[in-house]
Design an enzyme around this catalytic site. Structure first.
Site, short mmCIF file in Angstrom:
data_model
loop_
_atom_site.label_atom_id
_atom_site.label_comp_id
_atom_site.label_asym_id
_atom_site.label_seq_id
_atom_site.Cartn_x
_atom_site.Cartn_y
_atom_site.Cartn_z
N GLU A 197 47.91 -21.95 -38.16
CA GLU A 197 46.74 -21.12 -38.54
C GLU A 197 46.72 -20.87 -40.03
O GLU A 197 46.76 -19.74 -40.51
CB GLU A 197 46.76 -19.81 -37.74
CG GLU A 197 46.64 -20.08 -36.24
CD GLU A 197 46.46 -18.84 -35.38
OE1 GLU A 197 47.01 -17.79 -35.73
OE2 GLU A 197 45.77 -18.93 -34.35
N GLU A 386 46.28 -24.15 -29.00
CA GLU A 386 46.48 -22.80 -28.46
C GLU A 386 45.20 -22.40 -27.76
O GLU A 386 44.11 -22.63 -28.29
CB GLU A 386 46.74 -21.76 -29.56
CG GLU A 386 48.11 -21.81 -30.16
CD GLU A 386 48.38 -20.65 -31.12
OE1 GLU A 386 47.88 -19.54 -30.90
OE2 GLU A 386 49.10 -20.89 -32.11
C1 BGP Z 1 47.90 -16.93 -32.69
C2 BGP Z 1 49.29 -17.27 -33.08
C3 BGP Z 1 50.28 -17.26 -32.00
C4 BGP Z 1 50.00 -16.36 -30.84
C5 BGP Z 1 48.55 -16.22 -30.49
C6 BGP Z 1 48.22 -15.10 -29.53
O1 BGP Z 1 47.30 -16.28 -33.74
O2 BGP Z 1 49.34 -18.55 -33.67
O3 BGP Z 1 51.54 -17.11 -32.59
O4 BGP Z 1 50.70 -15.21 -30.84
O5 BGP Z 1 47.73 -16.08 -31.61
O6 BGP Z 1 48.18 -13.88 -30.19
P1 BGP Z 1 48.89 -12.59 -29.67
O7 BGP Z 1 50.31 -12.96 -29.47
O8 BGP Z 1 48.74 -11.61 -30.75
O9 BGP Z 1 48.19 -12.22 -28.44
#
Ligand code: BGP
Length: 487
Positions: A197, A386
């Site tokens: 990201e 993701e």
């Molecule tokens: C993204 C990241 C991840 C992951 C995901 C979900 O921004 O790359 O590392 O954590 O989001 O977010 P969260 O864990 O805050 O629910």
């Protein structure tokens, strides 16, 4: 059938959110090791120590007091320190991924396991061995690793002593780090992502009200260094092994105009340039886009570049564009329009979609739209690395976990993928986030679960770390076995 035979089904994780073993095997302290647990309503804190020895904690991403140095302190709970103990349980976890039929597994390397401070000349053997063993285990089952080199995790030393990515020196540190990885894991890993990201520094100013303008300026400098580092990594990876494919990874901020009022459409266009395309344009097209200088001017950023930088960026374009996709939001010229959250994004609330317990929009159709949009702009292979639903799961007395909401969410997105492939988009992989429950990045909770595999670990640090197959585990297994047919 839409999905090609070699479509890469899998799941995604990141080292700091799952490995634990934060001080094992010669690992150095990482920037993420000083983050406490938060919740939906309470931010995570960064702990620090002052020159006079007093200790404190400040809300994550806020300014620390002058002279404060980030440190791990007694009396605080740091959920990443034990994560879900993947470090010790990776064999069991990989066996479960294999049971689901994974073809690909996205993971990241903790920089501090390889270079504890980030500045050493020689890598830490125990760290190299750990990842080698993980890759060998994946290979045993024919699962391809997809490795993120930096997933929100930098040696704390680099942050504290060098000022982090604002400092050009990090380009060299990263170069050394990534070169070691490409050499060491040649033949074991062929899919790489440089920065997770990468657009996140630009998104901070959108999420936090009154975000200091200096920090926004810094964001452009930080990104310039990361673009150069990423481009160099792409070239190195290709030199070391022509099989290597290196992707850009950008947080999938997908915005619609709140209404068809031309002002809303214009605001949306600007938001998309700033929040997504700025990074993807540089990394995929190999040059700063025409609107870049306007964005720099707006915050007074004056980017320090070295003479060969633009040429390096031109020569190190990404082989594929990958992104995270959780939700969509809207942009509006009306500053008073009701807002909604999402992964690293804040926007006007879309009345046509539903929202998760954490207030993130759910919009599978948006994925089809976004995939088409990106492919028409860039024309290179895409990967959705993701996607998923953070939800509260209940472990039943009989040891089962019924998560139909997660199945519905993923099903919707798989259908959208299929439709995009039928539209002609070249999508190569789908790795839902947190395929095994892990610590949430934004809140530090365990309660916000994404996995097909439940991990018996609670927010207060209790739990056995046992792994339990959820209903979605069996469902996803079926999806993979039928190559996306049986949904
Ligand atoms: C993204 C990241 C991840 C992951 C995901 C979900 O921004 O790359 O590392 O954590 O989001 O977010 P969260 O864990 O805050 O629910």
């Amino acid at each position: 059938m839409a999905f090609p035979d070699n479509f890469l089904w899998g799941g995604a994780t990141a080292a700091n959110q799952c490995e634990g073993a934060w001080n094992v095997g010669g690992k150095g302290i990482a920037s993420s090791d000083v983050s406490t647990a938060g919740s939906r309503t309470k931010p995570r804190y960064t702990t620090y120590i002052m020159p006079d020895g007093t200790q404190g904690a400040a809300a994550q991403f806020s300014e620390l007091p002058e002279g404060a140095r980030m440190a791990v302190l007694d009396g605080y709970f740091y959920p990443y320190h034990e994560g879900i103990d993947f470090y010790h349980r990776y064999k069991e976890d990989i066996a479960l991924f294999a049971e689901m039929g994974f073809k690909i597994f996205r993971m990241s390397i903790a920089w501090t396991r390889i270079f504890p401070k980030g500045i050493e000349e020689t890598p830490n053997q125990a760290g190299l061995d750990f990842y080698r063993n993980v890759f060998l285990e994946l290979k045993k089952y024919g699962i391809e690793p997809l490795v993120t080199i930096q997933h929100y995790d930098v040696p704390l030393y680099l942050e504290e002593e060098l000022g982090g990515w604002k400092n050009r020196e990090l380009v060299h540190c990263f170069d050394r780090f990534s070169e070691v990885l490409f050499r060491e894991y040649k033949g074991l890993v062929k899919y790489w992502l440089t920065f997770n990201e990468i657009n996140s520094p630009l998104l901070m100013s959108k999420i936090f009200p009154n975000y200091p303008i200096e920090k926004q300026r810094d964001a452009y400098q930080i990104l310039h260094h990361q673009f150069v580092a990423s481009a160099r990594a792409v070239r190195r990876a290709h030199e070391i092994d022509s099989e290597n494919q290196v992707g850009a990874m950008v947080a999938g901020v997908c915005k619609y105009p709140l209404t068809c009022a031309p002002e809303d459409v214009l605001v949306t266009q600007k938001a998309r340039q700033e929040e997504f395309f700025y990074c993807a344009d540089v990394m995929v097209r190999g040059e700063y886009p025409y609107y870049a200088s306007k964005l720099w001017k707006e915050c007074g950023a004056q980017i320090q570049m070295e003479p060969q930088d633009l040429e390096e960026i031109r020569q190190g374009t990404a082989d594929m564009l990958t992104f995270s996709f959780y939700s969509t939001s809207c942009a509006s010229a009306d500053k008073n329009a009701p807002t909604s959250g999402g992964n690293l994004s804040l926007g006007a609330k879309n009345p046509y979609i539903s929202y998760s317990e954490w207030g993130w929009g759910m919009d599978p159709t948006g994925l089809r739209y976004f995939l088409n949009d990106l492919y028409s702009r860039y024309g290179i292979p895409l990967m959705v690395v993701e996607n998923g639903l953070g939800a509260i799961d209940k472990l039943e007395d009989d040891g089962s976990v019924h998560d139909p909401y997660r199945i519905d969410y993923i099903r919707g997105h798989v259908k959208a993928l299929e439709a995009a492939i039928e539209d002609g988009v070249d999508v190569r992989a789908y790795t839902p986030w947190g395929c095994i429950d892990l610590v949430s990045a934004s809140t530090g909770e365990m309660a916000k679960r994404y996995g097909f595999i439940y991990v018996d670990r609670n927010d207060d640090g209790t739990g056995s770390f046992d792994r339990i197959r959820k209903d979605s585990f069996y469902w996803y297994q079926k999806v993979i076995a039928s190559n996306g047919k049986d949904l």
